[in-house]
Design a protein around this motif. Structure first.
Motif, mmCIF file in Angstrom:
data_model
loop_
_atom_site.group_PDB
_atom_site.id
_atom_site.type_symbol
_atom_site.label_atom_id
_atom_site.label_comp_id
_atom_site.label_asym_id
_atom_site.label_seq_id
_atom_site.Cartn_x
_atom_site.Cartn_y
_atom_site.Cartn_z
ATOM 1 N N GLU A 175 0.775 -1.142 0.060
ATOM 2 C CA GLU A 175 -0.106 0.149 -0.154
ATOM 3 C C GLU A 175 0.835 1.411 0.164
ATOM 4 O OE1 GLU A 175 -3.709 -1.989 0.112
ATOM 5 O OE2 GLU A 175 -3.365 0.069 0.047
ATOM 6 N N GLN A 176 0.660 2.183 -0.773
ATOM 7 C CA GLN A 176 1.419 3.530 -0.949
ATOM 8 C C GLN A 176 0.645 4.723 -0.731
ATOM 9 O OE1 GLN A 176 3.743 3.296 -4.504
ATOM 10 N NE2 GLN A 176 4.366 5.594 -4.329
ATOM 11 N N HIS A 177 1.010 5.590 0.200
ATOM 12 C CA HIS A 177 0.412 6.948 0.386
ATOM 13 C C HIS A 177 1.372 7.970 0.249
ATOM 14 C CE1 HIS A 177 -3.203 4.563 1.606
ATOM 15 N NE2 HIS A 177 -2.539 4.010 2.029
ATOM 16 N N PRO A 178 0.929 9.233 -0.179
ATOM 17 C CA PRO A 178 -0.351 9.700 -0.613
ATOM 18 C C PRO A 178 -0.465 9.083 -2.100
ATOM 19 C CG PRO A 178 0.781 11.396 -0.593
ATOM 20 C CD PRO A 178 1.614 10.408 0.047
ATOM 21 N N SER A 179 -1.724 9.316 -2.787
ATOM 22 C CA SER A 179 -1.446 8.890 -4.135
ATOM 23 C C SER A 179 -1.071 10.129 -5.067
ATOM 24 C CB SER A 179 -3.034 8.569 -4.569
ATOM 25 O OG SER A 179 -3.984 9.708 -4.119
ATOM 26 N N THR A 180 -1.332 11.357 -4.480
ATOM 27 C CA THR A 180 -0.855 12.666 -5.035
ATOM 28 C C THR A 180 -0.261 13.683 -3.991
ATOM 29 O OG1 THR A 180 -2.985 13.866 -4.886
ATOM 30 C CG2 THR A 180 -2.521 12.723 -6.802
ATOM 31 N N LEU A 181 0.782 14.473 -4.179
ATOM 32 C CA LEU A 181 1.355 15.015 -3.304
ATOM 33 C C LEU A 181 1.900 16.367 -4.073
ATOM 34 C CD1 LEU A 181 2.764 15.333 -0.486
ATOM 35 C CD2 LEU A 181 4.714 14.060 -1.086
ATOM 36 N N SER A 182 1.782 17.563 -3.406
ATOM 37 C CA SER A 182 2.236 18.703 -3.906
ATOM 38 C C SER A 182 2.905 19.416 -2.928
ATOM 39 C CB SER A 182 1.057 19.656 -4.302
ATOM 40 O OG SER A 182 0.442 19.238 -5.545
ATOM 41 N N VAL A 183 4.080 19.822 -3.402
ATOM 42 C CA VAL A 183 5.368 20.795 -2.315
ATOM 43 C C VAL A 183 5.657 21.822 -3.155
ATOM 44 C CG1 VAL A 183 5.666 18.656 -1.111
ATOM 45 C CG2 VAL A 183 7.124 19.212 -2.921
ATOM 46 N N GLN A 184 6.291 22.700 -2.256
ATOM 47 C CA GLN A 184 6.697 23.979 -2.853
ATOM 48 C C GLN A 184 8.341 23.519 -3.061
ATOM 49 O OE1 GLN A 184 5.706 27.144 -3.591
ATOM 50 N NE2 GLN A 184 3.481 26.286 -3.144
ATOM 51 N N GLU A 185 8.873 24.213 -4.204
ATOM 52 C CA GLU A 185 10.132 24.046 -4.461
ATOM 53 C C GLU A 185 10.948 24.201 -3.267
ATOM 54 O OE1 GLU A 185 11.605 26.094 -7.676
ATOM 55 O OE2 GLU A 185 13.632 25.433 -7.500
ATOM 56 N N GLY A 186 12.067 23.376 -2.773
ATOM 57 C CA GLY A 186 12.821 23.590 -1.601
ATOM 58 C C GLY A 186 12.389 22.814 -0.274
ATOM 59 N N ASP A 187 11.121 22.602 -0.383
ATOM 60 C CA ASP A 187 10.580 21.769 0.650
ATOM 61 C C ASP A 187 10.903 20.168 0.507
ATOM 62 O OD1 ASP A 187 7.309 23.540 1.267
ATOM 63 O OD2 ASP A 187 9.488 24.188 1.641
ATOM 64 N N SER A 188 10.577 19.651 1.809
ATOM 65 C CA SER A 188 10.717 18.079 1.669
ATOM 66 C C SER A 188 9.326 17.204 1.360
ATOM 67 C CB SER A 188 11.281 17.588 3.042
ATOM 68 O OG SER A 188 12.485 18.144 3.322
ATOM 69 N N ALA A 189 9.613 16.207 0.658
ATOM 70 C CA ALA A 189 8.611 15.398 0.266
ATOM 71 C C ALA A 189 8.725 13.919 0.945
ATOM 72 C CB ALA A 189 8.252 15.258 -1.150
ATOM 73 N N VAL A 190 7.583 13.431 1.364
ATOM 74 C CA VAL A 190 7.761 12.069 2.066
ATOM 75 C C VAL A 190 6.609 10.947 1.526
ATOM 76 C CG1 VAL A 190 7.828 10.783 4.305
ATOM 77 C CG2 VAL A 190 8.751 13.048 4.156
ATOM 78 N N ILE A 191 6.911 9.909 1.206
ATOM 79 C CA ILE A 191 6.131 8.926 0.443
ATOM 80 C C ILE A 191 6.149 7.652 1.284
ATOM 81 C CG2 ILE A 191 5.294 7.836 -1.618
ATOM 82 C CD1 ILE A 191 6.765 10.014 -3.249
ATOM 83 N N LYS A 192 4.973 7.129 2.041
ATOM 84 C CA LYS A 192 4.976 6.109 2.664
ATOM 85 C C LYS A 192 4.620 4.694 2.099
ATOM 86 C CE LYS A 192 4.800 8.901 6.763
ATOM 87 N NZ LYS A 192 4.264 9.468 8.071
ATOM 88 N N CYS A 193 5.042 3.768 2.434
ATOM 89 C CA CYS A 193 4.483 2.431 2.016
ATOM 90 C C CYS A 193 4.469 1.429 2.870
ATOM 91 C CB CYS A 193 5.344 1.690 0.841
ATOM 92 S SG CYS A 193 5.460 2.825 -0.930
ATOM 93 N N THR A 194 3.444 0.594 3.257
ATOM 94 C CA THR A 194 3.347 -0.531 4.003
ATOM 95 C C THR A 194 3.216 -1.978 3.196
ATOM 96 O OG1 THR A 194 1.072 -0.589 4.031
ATOM 97 C CG2 THR A 194 2.169 0.722 5.676
ATOM 98 N N TYR A 195 3.748 -2.733 3.712
ATOM 99 C CA TYR A 195 3.740 -4.351 3.092
ATOM 100 C C TYR A 195 3.177 -5.343 3.926
ATOM 101 C CZ TYR A 195 8.352 -5.044 5.453
ATOM 102 O OH TYR A 195 9.323 -4.977 6.649
#
Lengths: 111, 113
Positions: free
Chosen positions: A5-25
């Protein structure tokens, strides 16, 4: 069999910010966890992977963490840039079995 | 640099046609895979092969078959194409040692009309 399972399905961030995508198995026997980046109209490309004997791995602005107890792993992108905009897929496998992929996260980095 | 080549980038076929999607890799990889990619569904495994003459069903094999007569070539066959097989098809390969990632082909976007 394995389910990712992967979340989120969409992610918007401002340039320079961090992004985190999570998965469970679901399968505790899984021991290999790659991440793929797919730019628009292009093939998925491996960007980083981690094996179950390691808790964290870093490569410049990207890092992956693994929590075997909770059966989840995450992709961290720091100092995001417009060229990081893409669809990201996590995956899991055990030994030589085929990869099982999450449904993907569309990351948009807004300049 | 590992190359996985899919013979067609775009393909349009009629319902009921037999369709062949070809994939060739040049790095002597034992394992080869066929996935289909649909929006919101991610990558789903159709068939895979651990070596020449070997084939295994994936999660969605219905309506498909495969052929692996040579190590470098893995063909996906749609026996009688249907509109619900309209999709992006991705081929991938990897060496046999577990715990390594795939190299993907560029994909074939198949439209069945």
């Amino acid at each position: 069999g394995e389910n990712v399972e992967q979340h989120p399905s969409t992610l918007s961030v401002q340039e320079g910010d961090s992004a985190v995508i999570k998965c469970t198995y679901s399968d505790s026997a899984s021991n290999y966890f790659p991440w793929y980046k797919q730019e628009l109209g292009k093939r998925p490309q491996l960007i980083i992977d981690i094996r179950s004997n390691v808790g964290e791995k870093k490569d410049q602005r990207i890092a992956v963490t693994l929590n075997k107890t909770a059966k989840h792993f995450s992709l961290h992108i720091t100092e995001t840039q417009p060229e990081d905009s893409a669809v990201y897929f996590c995956a899991a496998s055990m030994g030589n079995t085929p990869l099982v992929f999450g449904k993907g996260t569309r990351l948009s980095v807004i300049a | 640099d590992v190359k996985v080549t899919q013979s067609s980038r775009y393909l349009v076929k009629r319902t009921g046609e037999k369709v062949f999607l070809e994939c060739v890799q040049d790095m002597d990889h034992e394992n080869m895979f066929w996935y289909r990619q649909d929006p919101g569904l991610g990558l789903r495994l159709i068939y895979f092969s651990y070596d020449v003459k070997m084939k295994e069903k994936g999660d969605i094999p219905e309506g498909y078959s495969v052929s692996r007569e040579k190590k470098e070539r893995f063909s996906l066959i749609l026996e009688s194409a249907s509109t619900n097989q309209t999709s992006m098809y991705l081929c991938a390969s990897r060496r046999t040692t577990g715990g390594v990632g795939y190299t993907f082909g560029s994909g074939t976007r198949l439209t069945v009309v």
